[in-house]
Scaffold this active site. Sequence first.
Site, PDB file in Angstrom:
ATOM      1  CE1 TYR E  93      -4.103   1.821   0.455  1.00 35.62           C
ATOM      2  CE2 TYR E  93      -2.760   3.229   1.859  1.00 35.62           C
ATOM      3  CZ  TYR E  93      -3.922   3.014   1.138  1.00 35.62           C
ATOM      4  OH  TYR E  93      -4.894   3.973   1.107  1.00 35.62           O
ATOM      5  CB  SER E 188       1.209  -5.513   2.920  1.00 34.45           C
ATOM      6  OG  SER E 188       0.356  -4.651   3.630  1.00 34.45           O
ATOM      7  CD  GLN E 189      -2.351  -1.924  -2.383  1.00 31.07           C
ATOM      8  OE1 GLN E 189      -3.123  -1.064  -2.006  1.00 31.07           O
ATOM      9  NE2 GLN E 189      -1.346  -1.651  -3.210  1.00 31.07           N
ATOM     10  CG  ASP E 274       0.784  -7.430  10.746  1.00 39.21           C
ATOM     11  OD1 ASP E 274       0.613  -6.201  10.818  1.00 39.21           O
ATOM     12  OD2 ASP E 274       0.886  -8.039   9.669  1.00 39.21           O
ATOM     13  CG  HIS E 303       2.463  -5.022   8.031  1.00 45.36           C
ATOM     14  ND1 HIS E 303       1.593  -6.047   7.765  1.00 45.36           N
ATOM     15  CD2 HIS E 303       2.463  -4.262   6.909  1.00 45.36           C
ATOM     16  CE1 HIS E 303       1.102  -5.920   6.557  1.00 45.36           C
ATOM     17  NE2 HIS E 303       1.613  -4.845   6.013  1.00 45.36           N
TER      18      HIS E 303
END
Lengths: 325, 325, 325, 325, 325, 325
Positions: E93, E188-189, E274, E303
Amino acid sequence: MAFLSMDLPELRKHRPERTEPEDFDAFWADTLATARAFPARLDTTPVETGLTTVTVEDATFPGHAGQPIKGWLVRPRGAEGRRLPVVVGYVGYGGGRGLPHDHLLWASAGYAHLVMDTRGQGGGWSVGDTPDEAGSAGPAHPGSMTRGVLDPAAYYYRRLYTDAVRAVDAVRTHPGIDPARILVAGSSQGGGLALAVAGLVPDLAGVIAEVPFLQHIRRATEITDAYPYKEVAEFCKVHRDKVETVFRTLAYFDGLNFAARATAPALYSVALMDEVCPPETVFASHNHYRGPKQISVHPYNGHEGGGSHHTPTALAFAASVTSAG
Amino acid sequence: MAFLSMDLPELRKHRPERTEPEDFDAFWADTLATARAFPARLDTTPVETGLTTVTVEDATFPGHAGQPIKGWLVRPRGAEGRRLPVVVGYVGYGGGRGLPHDHLLWASAGYAHLVMDTRGQGGGWSVGDTPDEAGSAGPAHPGSMTRGVLDPAAYYYRRLYTDAVRAVDAVRTHPGIDPARILVAGSSQGGGLALAVAGLVPDLAGVIAEVPFLQHIRRATEITDAYPYKEVAEFCKVHRDKVETVFRTLAYFDGLNFAARATAPALYSVALMDEVCPPETVFASHNHYRGPKQISVHPYNGHEGGGSHHTPTALAFAASVTSAG
Amino acid sequence: MAFLSMDLPELRKHRPERTEPEDFDAFWADTLATARAFPARLDTTPVETGLTTVTVEDATFPGHAGQPIKGWLVRPRGAEGRRLPVVVGYVGYGGGRGLPHDHLLWASAGYAHLVMDTRGQGGGWSVGDTPDEAGSAGPAHPGSMTRGVLDPAAYYYRRLYTDAVRAVDAVRTHPGIDPARILVAGSSQGGGLALAVAGLVPDLAGVIAEVPFLQHIRRATEITDAYPYKEVAEFCKVHRDKVETVFRTLAYFDGLNFAARATAPALYSVALMDEVCPPETVFASHNHYRGPKQISVHPYNGHEGGGSHHTPTALAFAASVTSAG
Amino acid sequence: MAFLSMDLPELRKHRPERTEPEDFDAFWADTLATARAFPARLDTTPVETGLTTVTVEDATFPGHAGQPIKGWLVRPRGAEGRRLPVVVGYVGYGGGRGLPHDHLLWASAGYAHLVMDTRGQGGGWSVGDTPDEAGSAGPAHPGSMTRGVLDPAAYYYRRLYTDAVRAVDAVRTHPGIDPARILVAGSSQGGGLALAVAGLVPDLAGVIAEVPFLQHIRRATEITDAYPYKEVAEFCKVHRDKVETVFRTLAYFDGLNFAARATAPALYSVALMDEVCPPETVFASHNHYRGPKQISVHPYNGHEGGGSHHTPTALAFAASVTSAG
Amino acid sequence: MAFLSMDLPELRKHRPERTEPEDFDAFWADTLATARAFPARLDTTPVETGLTTVTVEDATFPGHAGQPIKGWLVRPRGAEGRRLPVVVGYVGYGGGRGLPHDHLLWASAGYAHLVMDTRGQGGGWSVGDTPDEAGSAGPAHPGSMTRGVLDPAAYYYRRLYTDAVRAVDAVRTHPGIDPARILVAGSSQGGGLALAVAGLVPDLAGVIAEVPFLQHIRRATEITDAYPYKEVAEFCKVHRDKVETVFRTLAYFDGLNFAARATAPALYSVALMDEVCPPETVFASHNHYRGPKQISVHPYNGHEGGGSHHTPTALAFAASVTSAG
Amino acid sequence: MAFLSMDLPELRKHRPERTEPEDFDAFWADTLATARAFPARLDTTPVETGLTTVTVEDATFPGHAGQPIKGWLVRPRGAEGRRLPVVVGYVGYGGGRGLPHDHLLWASAGYAHLVMDTRGQGGGWSVGDTPDEAGSAGPAHPGSMTRGVLDPAAYYYRRLYTDAVRAVDAVRTHPGIDPARILVAGSSQGGGLALAVAGLVPDLAGVIAEVPFLQHIRRATEITDAYPYKEVAEFCKVHRDKVETVFRTLAYFDGLNFAARATAPALYSVALMDEVCPPETVFASHNHYRGPKQISVHPYNGHEGGGSHHTPTALAFAASVTSAG
């Protein structure tokens, strides 16, 4: 912050046991009787504001110990001859009555509006003009929450709650106000004051308590790090030997005990991510409230609560409870 | 935080203009005369502490308006028959006299030690037992810095500075204390009180002011974001129309004006990374100080200042100024 | 921070399973036997402090591997001929033995007091004078918690716990100290050291462990973000493949395993809002403690625990366990 | 953070006076001579990585006191028979050599690449495998910056700088590396190491120092609150009496003194909003650098500096200084 | 942050109910059909990087509405004549495709690697070169999470998920890529995109989803304060009356609904501390995943997840699922 | 924050050089000409609000590219037949037009009030209802400040400034509004919009710009860390190679260039502790303002500026510039 420990269905049922001193009613009966030895009155002086749709008056009335409490009386212009329903408004923690231009809503909707100043506060975010004439009566954490907290008779909120009741007494004496259509309203500390008044004054038309403070106080000090509840925790942190004394005093001021006595229709609001007035404490109050009640739930909000989104609901509530007046 | 705007050579020369009300001396002469209408005395009650090398007494003396101010009198055991030099100690902001076990140093070094409680504080980090019997006298930011700040006569520190002077008056009356060998001492607010007393009481043996607060106050509010100076800035932030009124009051309480009058030997300390009491304000006071003076500079320290590293210096200073007694 | 996950009744019953290496006792028996190859002794040199009620000596004794460990020996002046009860005191994380004026309490109450320096720390908040002569023995997160953590034999706390035991060995050799009346005491890391010594040395008079660190270590790394437990979590964050190795080492140093062996009377303290040493971990230790025990609970405090409010309790405890000596 | 006190034109001219001990050159000549008593060598073992374009070897070479220092040797596959130019790379503060897959760039560009592990670090953000076999040699703030800082001979960076020089000695012995085409490179602490090596080793092909740490150290401790310079300030905060001792030691390790001796072509980078390695300190080093030099300026960056935007510049610089090899 | 509310055994079983719109499949079938009206293609231009082991090409392919989406195609040098397995990589992101030197891993391991740029992002931490040609379609909180969130057809992620599918369509057309050996991967994204593609494209060789975002979105907004999930909560905070509309839209984009449809072998990773992508949401996805699956658990990580420690696992997984190709 | 680098006397003289593109006037002439191809109009629909002193209408007018822009038209009830002076109000960054009850002031003072919605914002703190129909036109940092910033023609503020001008065009067409008595007003971004309109529209009655944003933008990005200026710095941090392109675009939108062209009487306000819109940038604008001007200075305020304390000044200013109308 994210959703707190209880989810909404649990919150709707949350009705914890109250801690109520045996002499709770006597304490308040004495307190108010003493204050009412000073006859109610509402003195007003017109203020030049540049506003054309409303009039503003600088108001003064006798509060605790007859001390002069300031306020603003805002009314729709041209309604002078009529007895209007009135909203007695109380202010959030750390603020005072502010300036006239801050208070246009209720008068713009056709109500008289008395904004009560908060004694000894008014330095935090909006200006105030009313001193707290009592001394500290003991050590205190900065702020108002622990001023005199070692003794119910000397506690700051005994004076402030009394002022709030006397504000209602005062508006009843005013020729432009209909004494049968009085609402009390406020957000946060203002909501706590409205609920206290609702428990102490029998014949109100309605109560609006938005994200109210001062509800289930001891529990609040255990579950939130946010001020002003934190002031109590900080005081207990230093005065390790006075924790029970502190909470013995606070039981006389806990909104749950007023809610359990109040009979006027009430509109609560609560925000599920509110760290300042945790939803658990607001639901505890709502679920103990004795009169008719409704609650607006704002799931993704903090202490800002419903903001102006809640205004239409509040206006509709006020209209419904004053329409028969 | 890193070194502030001025470097050390600049600080050593920094002597800004003072803002002194014309009636500064009259204001304080009147204030003290009024307070001294209550005769000085020091009432003490022994306290059981489990300590064997020192004795501790719970002390009370008349402060501003004769109000009873608490303290601890700690003395080396076995010195009862002698007149000891005394250290009158003042406490930092937000604290009270604390507990007896917190005050072992001076008595362990052979001095009588009177720790003065701080009226109406004592909830922030150490316990206190002395209320502030005056009311708020107007709106105030939480804390003590703006209580009554709109009027010099009603300002909180008028009462507290008077208490501090009266503590000296009180110890002079005690048979175990040598009235010719009185030191006043403190850190932060305690240092500010010591300097105020040094400007108001003529015949002290010495003054110890560690990282003193309440020096060059207006400037401090412009250059630091740290509390408690920030309380003044926060008040001015809300009361935008009262800024000059606030600083007119504070000029009666600014340590620079006391330093310029004080004649007893003084030991200052300053920390170059102190955001609470910026070094610029401490040097401003030191450089205006009228009597003999020295200053300990701690380049990498914040408001903790010299800590116990400074203790030997303070003991040596105290010994040197009391040795002739 | 607000009350942690468990409430007080749950905490009082919380007795989690311990993780104890099979060779725990052998590990420590070997460790101490090796260290004791260096004969115990306590070398002292008088220090000029300006204090009149107590004497201070700069002390040195052989610790792990016979390395010289520094300390302060503080005693009431005039007790030279008598064998006094002694408090062996340990210091919190990141600090060293500090300065003599920091340690007046126990001597002022009639005890000899040996303050042990902490090897290789002493840069964080109080000064230290003892190096850690062992190298890092592997990668480490800044701080002491992970120095050598991949191997029990090389771990920092093996050396420090051994020093702490050897401090007791040392005071026993001193002619002014009564070897039958030895207390070990400390707060945070100091409390953890006191508990470790209590599990390793059989005949202590008493143990004072205030908000002790190093108890139920693995659990602590899972529930708090506060340092120094966080150092372990940070190390595991980087060394993702060594998590089990780390906790295998730490099991040799977990206070729960020492508490389960200790028999001397113990005084614990715990703070319910302590994020540094979470109450769950302190109660886990207390509830496993084998000897007689009591615990002071401070509901609104963080890691400052009982502070000087707890001092009278500690003095009374010390008096009760040493009175028969 | 926003632009620091000096603007870019001032920074380009900023060349503060250096503090250089008289025996600086002797200190380092002795230090290196002692270390070089252990013959240089580079032992390598192939590592299976799943990579097809490069080979990775686990490398070990003798560092300070001959202690084994780990590293990774990464080379383009298929170049085994040729003597390649080499980049000796150093790692930022708190990290170790990490994992092979972290180091693909230089080998993908045709260079041999030796990544040197950092003794005793490797717990902060990337893994390390090299202990620091020396003890703490005195009190220390957590981290590496103050380990042994009271004595130049015992200071941590004496060992680490020596390792860095010995890494160059080691690669020279390897048959796949061209000893006439050695670059040293790193970012932050890695850049500081590269500059130290450049001042100590005469015949390097080039130096890449990105946002280098350890330049104008005393000044840095006065103007930034960021770690790791802050470790020095924190140590001085506690050890108030050892400030001059600390900076006497650090003068032997200040990059300005190495820059003033270095003659290889250098590529610096600096970020104008870098709080960790303030631009003032980087320009101080660059402007004292004796050899040919260039500097990449990143106006809106913090300590991340040029990031991969700077990679083409670094590759071009490396190509230009090794093309004649 | 410390371990979240559920412990690992609970997480391994956590399989909450999904919220799936009735027309979920139709919505995506229509969306992809419309996008595929633009024929798939992958246009590439060689880029000069100074790298010798890999080639880099600037790539462009038609995404949502045929809009040109940028990317980097990185391949091992010398493999031009062979059809390589390919990793289609998606970015986290706020980032874009970055620079070629950021993407050496997969090509160094023998794979073709297409890094897809992220439309309209690329300003947060790595550069991007692809605009988002659609307008905001309504009010939005800063960031991408609420762009068009009041209508599934206008929502930002409809375009981005479509781009991600079209990236797979594009690589299939390339002569150097084996269409039977396509992996999708990201963190992640990027992991959320990989899972969405896995639910929409039937014949992938494998899916690597590290600490994936966009899984169990509504729950995430209730339990974490971290961005970017917080963007949704912030939007709901302001748009109190649109909460249900928002989550009606997001149900079309929730990874749980894609996971429940995906059949390719999947490698997840999760970090137990996370806060950005809470483990509860990652396990919810994993436990709904329909195909063969494994999950790497990192207990002390946030994360950053497994970082390069996870790389060998990812390389092994990729090798195993492409080895038959 | 404390007082910024310049003190008030310096600020009053601060008039830095402007950066003005040669084709600044042509750019805006073209932009507005294109927009004005859509005829001005103001469509309104009554809204039921429960208010009795004012009327509220939902308003729509053509903005940039003729796109429909929302707003609220609030007027004193009973003034329908008269042409009132009007205040066209703009909203601060991240907000939208909000709800009708938020906008009672100006109508209560006898003015018509058009509150313009802000395209594509309205998710940050107050609701909005107007999408931004243009795409991102390139990578962007979250927020509006860098949307399209690589090209003046595609930049977000080109559309928004045009909307603001078109709002004035729209009110001129309304029969209840006096086109000779138009004020533009706003705070922060709203103040920046008011100043832009003042530089683009010749015949306004007055301009009220409270703590205006978008003044001396490049300088602001160098001296403050606060958003939204920080969005530009963050973008430059990532897009290190596009810094000059960014500021080339922003020069077309810098308030200094509009101030230098504006001729209507202006009321500025500035707060000396404003980190969001640093006083240096506000004075830069004020000191370049070409028409008659005054500025209210709030020394202890941050970006809240004068708050309702400034309302009487604003009402008096508005009355004075519209009284002749």
